[in-house]
Design a protein around this motif. Structure first.
Motif, short mmCIF file in Angstrom:
data_model
loop_
_atom_site.label_atom_id
_atom_site.label_comp_id
_atom_site.label_asym_id
_atom_site.label_seq_id
_atom_site.Cartn_x
_atom_site.Cartn_y
_atom_site.Cartn_z
N SER A 256 126.23 43.13 7.19
CA SER A 256 125.94 41.70 7.27
C SER A 256 125.49 41.22 5.90
O SER A 256 124.79 41.93 5.19
CB SER A 256 124.84 41.43 8.30
OG SER A 256 124.49 40.06 8.30
N GLY A 257 125.88 40.01 5.57
CA GLY A 257 125.42 39.40 4.34
C GLY A 257 124.37 38.34 4.60
O GLY A 257 123.96 37.63 3.69
N ASP A 258 123.92 38.25 5.84
CA ASP A 258 122.98 37.21 6.26
C ASP A 258 121.54 37.66 6.04
O ASP A 258 120.92 38.25 6.93
CB ASP A 258 123.23 36.85 7.72
CG ASP A 258 122.31 35.77 8.24
OD1 ASP A 258 121.72 35.03 7.43
OD2 ASP A 258 122.17 35.67 9.47
N LYS A 259 120.99 37.37 4.87
CA LYS A 259 119.62 37.78 4.55
C LYS A 259 118.59 37.13 5.47
O LYS A 259 117.68 37.79 5.95
CB LYS A 259 119.28 37.42 3.10
CG LYS A 259 120.04 38.22 2.08
CD LYS A 259 119.66 37.76 0.68
CE LYS A 259 120.58 38.40 -0.34
NZ LYS A 259 120.34 37.88 -1.68
N ARG A 260 118.74 35.84 5.72
CA ARG A 260 117.74 35.12 6.51
C ARG A 260 117.75 35.53 7.98
O ARG A 260 116.74 35.44 8.65
CB ARG A 260 117.96 33.62 6.39
CG ARG A 260 117.64 33.10 5.02
CD ARG A 260 117.75 31.57 4.97
NE ARG A 260 117.65 31.11 3.61
CZ ARG A 260 118.68 30.66 2.91
NH1 ARG A 260 119.87 30.58 3.45
NH2 ARG A 260 118.51 30.27 1.67
N PHE B 77 118.77 38.61 9.04
CA PHE B 77 118.98 40.06 9.13
C PHE B 77 118.09 40.72 10.18
O PHE B 77 118.52 41.67 10.84
CB PHE B 77 118.78 40.72 7.76
CG PHE B 77 119.34 42.11 7.70
CD1 PHE B 77 120.70 42.33 7.77
CD2 PHE B 77 118.50 43.21 7.58
CE1 PHE B 77 121.23 43.61 7.72
CE2 PHE B 77 119.01 44.50 7.52
CZ PHE B 77 120.38 44.70 7.60
N LYS B 78 116.88 40.22 10.39
CA LYS B 78 116.01 40.81 11.42
C LYS B 78 116.60 40.63 12.81
O LYS B 78 116.50 41.52 13.66
CB LYS B 78 114.61 40.22 11.34
CG LYS B 78 113.82 40.71 10.15
CD LYS B 78 112.40 40.20 10.17
CE LYS B 78 111.66 40.72 8.93
NZ LYS B 78 110.27 40.30 8.90
N LEU C 184 122.70 45.63 4.85
CA LEU C 184 122.75 44.27 4.32
C LEU C 184 123.54 44.34 3.02
O LEU C 184 123.08 44.93 2.03
CB LEU C 184 121.33 43.75 4.06
CG LEU C 184 121.21 42.34 3.49
CD1 LEU C 184 121.77 41.30 4.45
CD2 LEU C 184 119.75 42.03 3.16
N SER D 137 126.22 41.90 0.60
CA SER D 137 126.93 40.66 0.31
C SER D 137 128.44 40.91 0.34
O SER D 137 128.91 41.99 -0.04
CB SER D 137 126.52 40.16 -1.07
OG SER D 137 127.45 39.25 -1.58
#
Length: 184
Positions: A56-60, A62-63, A79, A81
């Motif tokens: 996943s590239g979704d940092k916000r 990711f949890k 994680l 990009s």
């Protein structure tokens, strides 16, 4: 064209494949994602044949992704990009043995470097054009299990049993349930 190497890895981008690609936000930030219910059980059927790994590239968010993919489904997750995925894949796997599934605008950059590429039906139109295979199901859609059916189909094609002659399908071929053997 005959494929010379059998896949060993099924690498899936989370958002837009396991999910419908939508996020719910509040004033505090990202609140939720919607995951399809069938991919977990279905991917279990492939675990003895392929190493299944999610990125996943979704940092916000990711949890949220960790909760579903790592904790609930028990899949390895990183994680990464989209712009770093090709180098990441090369450092972790043999790209010639990777089936990669993604839906985003930049996933064709990854498609060029793996053995086989898959896009869900609701992927960005240029991503579908670049994919070797397009599923009938949309990302995160139930009850079809987008990720599982596409992985089964690709694996059968490579093995040459029940999936045809082992050749890569023509560009943009749509997956139908009849492409899979019962019980797969």
């Amino acid at each position: 064209m005959k494929l010379t190497m059998k896949p060993t890895v099924f690498l899936l981008d989370v958002d837009g494949v396991f999910t419908d690609g939508k996020f719910v936000y509040t004033a505090e930030g990202k609140l939720s994602k919607t995951f399809g219910p069938d991919d977990n059980d279905a991917l279990c059927l492939l675990k003895d044949q392929l190493h299944i790994h999610a990125v996943s590239g979704d940092k916000r968010g990711f949890k949220i992704t960790q909760k579903r993919i790592q904790e609930d489904m028990g899949l390895p997750l990183d994680l990464v990009s989209t712009f770093e995925r090709v180098d990441w894949i090369k450092s972790h796997f043999d790209p010639k043995k990777v089936i990669y599934m993604g839906d985003g605008i930049f996933d064709p950059l990854v498609f060029k470097h793996v053995a086989y590429s898959i896009a869900p039906a609701n992927a960005f139109y240029k991503t579908k054009e670049a994919a070797n295979f397009i599923t009938q199901a949309r990302g995160g859609e139930a009850p079809r299990g987008t990720a599982r059916k596409s992985g089964s189909w690709a694996l059968l094609r490579w093995r040459g049993d029940g999936g045809g002659d082992g050749e890569r399908p023509r560009q943009g071929r749509i997956c139908r349930a009849t492409d899979l053997r019962p019980g797969e």
